[in-house]
Scaffold this motif. Structure first.
Motif, short mmCIF file in Angstrom:
data_model
loop_
_atom_site.label_atom_id
_atom_site.label_comp_id
_atom_site.label_asym_id
_atom_site.label_seq_id
_atom_site.Cartn_x
_atom_site.Cartn_y
_atom_site.Cartn_z
N PRO A 127 48.36 37.64 42.91
CA PRO A 127 49.00 38.80 42.66
C PRO A 127 47.92 40.19 42.78
O PRO A 127 46.93 40.52 41.63
CB PRO A 127 50.16 38.74 41.71
N ARG A 128 48.56 41.46 43.22
CA ARG A 128 48.49 42.88 42.85
C ARG A 128 48.13 43.35 41.39
O ARG A 128 48.94 42.84 40.89
CB ARG A 128 49.12 43.99 43.69
N PHE B 239 39.74 46.25 40.72
CA PHE B 239 38.48 44.75 40.88
C PHE B 239 37.37 44.67 40.82
O PHE B 239 35.90 44.29 40.81
CB PHE B 239 39.78 43.85 40.51
N GLY B 240 37.14 45.41 42.67
CA GLY B 240 35.97 45.19 43.16
C GLY B 240 34.79 45.91 42.47
O GLY B 240 33.45 45.41 42.59
N LEU B 241 35.78 47.61 42.56
CA LEU B 241 34.74 48.11 42.00
C LEU B 241 33.83 48.17 40.50
O LEU B 241 32.58 48.05 40.20
CB LEU B 241 35.64 49.54 41.80
N THR B 242 34.49 47.00 39.69
CA THR B 242 34.68 46.94 38.45
C THR B 242 33.81 45.80 38.65
O THR B 242 32.22 45.66 37.51
CB THR B 242 35.91 46.64 37.29
N MET B 243 34.28 44.54 38.91
CA MET B 243 32.99 43.14 39.08
C MET B 243 31.76 44.16 39.93
O MET B 243 30.43 43.39 39.38
CB MET B 243 33.19 42.21 40.59
N GLY B 244 31.57 45.01 40.77
CA GLY B 244 30.29 44.91 40.91
C GLY B 244 29.33 46.04 40.20
O GLY B 244 28.45 45.51 40.09
N PHE B 245 30.00 46.53 39.85
CA PHE B 245 29.49 47.33 38.00
C PHE B 245 29.34 46.56 37.55
O PHE B 245 28.17 46.67 36.82
CB PHE B 245 29.94 48.61 37.89
N SER B 246 30.06 45.40 37.16
CA SER B 246 29.32 44.20 36.04
C SER B 246 28.28 44.12 36.47
O SER B 246 27.74 43.49 35.94
CB SER B 246 30.65 43.55 35.85
N LEU B 247 28.63 43.28 37.63
CA LEU B 247 27.07 42.31 38.57
C LEU B 247 25.71 42.99 38.41
O LEU B 247 24.56 42.78 38.42
CB LEU B 247 27.35 41.80 40.07
#
Length: 275
Positions: A7-8, A14-22
């Motif tokens: 669910p949204r 999510f994509g931006l924060t996940m990419g920055f975290s990685l």
């Protein structure tokens, strides 16, 4: 594709924060570790084995891992006791003691080492009395253990303390009302709830002690084969421009620490499933 079916979220990104975290994880942790391993891989097996199996290096392994294990074990016991007192009791000066627990975090390690030498040298405030009983702390392996215990205590206390705060005292009262003894209540009610957090604190204290340098270098005396820790030996290799030797020893420490932390995480998972 499970991620697409989720669910949204109310807060997108999510994509931006996940990419920055990685990216941040790779930049800060993965790239330096990979660089160390790649640099070590350029050595021949004979040179690598010669660097990591030298008797002086093996003696430093035994001291670093042994003293770190002893210090973390001491902190596991007394850190849980300190956390219990801070959570379960109210007394004058409680906030001051609670703040003092974090002192090893804020105090520079070199200052901590000098302070320990001042206390435990044969002419120090504490060492002069211990010397009367033939107990020498400064420039011995006992001094290394004390230094590593000092810097690791906050990790256990701050990891166990929130779990104790969430553990309702009514559970202990219910256990007592059902006829359980104090030992049974501790063993069957309190310890199972604290075990995952206690193992986490133990692992953090052990890992912190394993890489400690500043507070140990002063009180240990840095005697080869006796009180020389592995981080000090790595620094000595670098000062001698023996970068391959330093990288080889560092790789062994990295691998050993990773395996031990993996074991601790496995124990945490087992404790959580058992609970």
């Amino acid at each position: 594709m499970p991620i697409l079916n989720q669910p949204r979220s109310v807060i997108p990104g999510f994509g931006l924060t996940m990419g920055f975290s990685l990216f941040y994880l790779g930049l800060i942790f993965l790239i330096p570790v990979a660089g160390l391993l790649v640099f070590t891989a350029t050595m021949s097996w004979a040179d690598f084995w010669s660097a990591i199996s030298h008797p002086q290096v093996v003696a430093s392994y035994k001291l670093s891992f042994g003293a770190s294990l002893v210090g973390a074990t001491i902190n596991l016991v007394f850190g849980m006791l300190v956390a219990w007192v801070l959570v379960r009791y109210t007394f004058p000066g409680k906030r001051i003691i609670d703040a003092l627990v974090d002192l090893p975090f804020a105090l520079p390690t070199a200052v901590a080492g000098i302070s320990l030498v001042t206390l435990y040298a044969t002419t120090g405030w504490v060492g002069q009395y211990l010397n009367l009983f033939g107990i020498k702390v400064a420039y011995t392996q006992l001094g290394v253990v004390i230094a590593l215990t000092y810097i690791g205590l906050p990790f256990v206390v701050r990891t166990v303390q929130p779990v104790l705060e969430d553990l309702e005292a009514e559970l202990e009262e219910a256990s007592a009302s059902l006829g359980a003894s104090r030992f049974t209540t501790i063993r069957r009610v309190i310890l199972p709830a604290l075990l995952p957090a206690a193992l986490t604190g133990f692992a953090l204290a052990f890992a912190r002690a394993l890489g400690e340098y500043g507070s140990v270098v002063f009180i240990s005396g840095n005697l080869p084969y006796r009180t020389e820790i592995t981080p000090l030996l790595i620094v000595a290799k670098i000062e001698q421009f023996d970068y391959h030797g330093a990288a080889a020893i560092g790789s062994v420490m990295l691998l050993a620490a990773f395996l031990l932390l993996l074991l601790i995480n496995g124990l945490q998972w087992w404790a959580s499933r058992r609970r």
